[in-house]
Design an enzyme around this catalytic site. Structure first.
Site, PDB file in Angstrom:
ATOM      1  CB  ILE A  24      -4.311   8.824   2.781  1.00 49.06           C
ATOM      2  CG1 ILE A  24      -5.741   8.938   2.242  1.00 49.06           C
ATOM      3  CG2 ILE A  24      -4.337   8.373   4.240  1.00 49.06           C
ATOM      4  CD1 ILE A  24      -6.507   7.632   2.231  1.00 49.06           C
ATOM      5  N   GLY A  25      -1.248   9.525   2.924  1.00 47.92           N
ATOM      6  CA  GLY A  25       0.019   9.487   3.648  1.00 47.92           C
ATOM      7  C   GLY A  25       0.597  10.865   3.885  1.00 47.92           C
ATOM      8  CB  SER A 148      -9.968  -0.836   1.482  1.00 44.14           C
ATOM      9  OG  SER A 148     -11.059  -0.518   0.636  1.00 44.14           O
ATOM     10  CE1 TYR A 174      -5.902  -1.301  -2.688  1.00 46.65           C
ATOM     11  CE2 TYR A 174      -8.285  -1.479  -2.593  1.00 46.65           C
ATOM     12  CZ  TYR A 174      -7.116  -0.843  -2.227  1.00 46.65           C
ATOM     13  OH  TYR A 174      -7.177   0.237  -1.388  1.00 46.65           O
TER      14      TYR A 174
END
Length: 298
Positions: A24-25, A148, A174
């Site tokens: 994604i980055g 997320s 997470y």
């Protein structure tokens, strides 16, 4: 990438305009570079970061893409990165906090922070605060926090940040760190009202990337098999780009966007101002911002 710092002036994308490589980055950086953005890649690993840099240079011909080393789990690394950035750069239009890890065993950093929470939340918290001065000087400016959908399963437990209390699993760590991203976003938006700097959080969706690399091989295999049902990294980058440069998000702050770029309500925790203030105060203390040193927020 360790995080994404982008100085950008260009035409806005639509959510379906992203067509670049994995991660994604990397997708976000490549798309912005194609729009002639001056883009700074903030990466932990020199070799991997250099490979991405060369890929972007080759694909776009944009000479204004640079690599800077940043370990977002290290407060010292963040402070050094910001020191160099403020010396060398006069403008910061967009800050994309994209760093995220999962599947790590419980471990404390050299600075006494739990590694997953240092990487996913406390590091971006410090980086953002230290760069607020540059963002305010470049208004209108935007901060984008990649969270997320699993933040709905998280909890805001301050003791997780230092390992005083351990999450039940790496998944809980997470989920909770991603919730803290959203809580931080809402509180920062309240503090930035009237400054010309906006901040939003987003869900990129279930994306096939290398984020599962720290899990057991069987889990990685299952993730790979299920990959045919997941979004590509290009598709997963769409909501980040939408929040970063679309005209539709101009002036909007403190919100949470779904992977299809629609506005959505985050979890109840994320809407609790009391929890947000408590998390902010603890984060200031743990990152050293509460002593007023090198805050970069004036």
């Amino acid at each position: 990438m360790g995080g994404g710092v982008v100085s950008y002036r260009g035409s806005p994308p639509t959510p379906d305009e992203v067509s670049v490589g994995p991660g994604i980055g990397r997708c976000v950086a490549l798309d912005l570079a194609r729009r002639n953005a001056r883009t700074i890649l903030a990466c932990r690993d020199q070799e991997r970061g250099q490979a991405v840099l060369e890929e972007i240079h080759g694909a776009t011909g944009n000479p204004n893409v640079q690599l800077r080393i940043l370990d977002v789990s290290s407060l010292a690394s963040i402070r050094e990165f910001v020191r160099c950035f403020l010396q060398e750069e006069g403008q910061l239009d967009i800050l994309v906090n994209n760093a995220g890890v999962t599947g790590l065993p419980f471990r404390l950093t050299a600075e006494g922070l739990e590694l997953t929470f240092a990487t996913n939340f406390l590091g971006p918290f410090l980086l953002t605060n230290l760069l607020l001065g540059a963002l305010k000087a470049s208004t209108p400016a935007r901060i984008v926090n990649v969270s997320s959908f699993v933040h709905h399963k998280g909890t805001v437990n301050i003791k997780f940040l230092t390992g005083e209390e351990r999450p039940k699993s790496s998944a809980q760590a997470y989920n909770s760190s991603k919730l803290m991203n959203v809580v931080f976003t809402a509180e920062l938006a309240r503090r930035l009202q009237g400054t010309g700097v906006t901040v939003n959080a987003l869900n990129p969706g279930v994306v096939k990337t290398g984020i599962m690399r720290h899990f057991h091989w069987a889990v990685r295999l299952l993730f790979s098999i299920c990959g045919i049902f997941m979004k590509s990294a290009e598709q997963g980058a769409a909501s980040t780009l939408y929040c970063a440069i679309s005209k539709e998000v101009e002036g909007i702050s403190g919100k949470y966007f779904e992977s299809d770029c629609s506005l959505a309500l985050p979890s109840d925790y994320a809407q609790d101002t009391g929890i947000a203030r408590k998390l902010w105060d603890a984060s200031e203390q743990l990152t050293g911002l509460d002593n007023g040193g090198s805050r970069g927020t004036k």
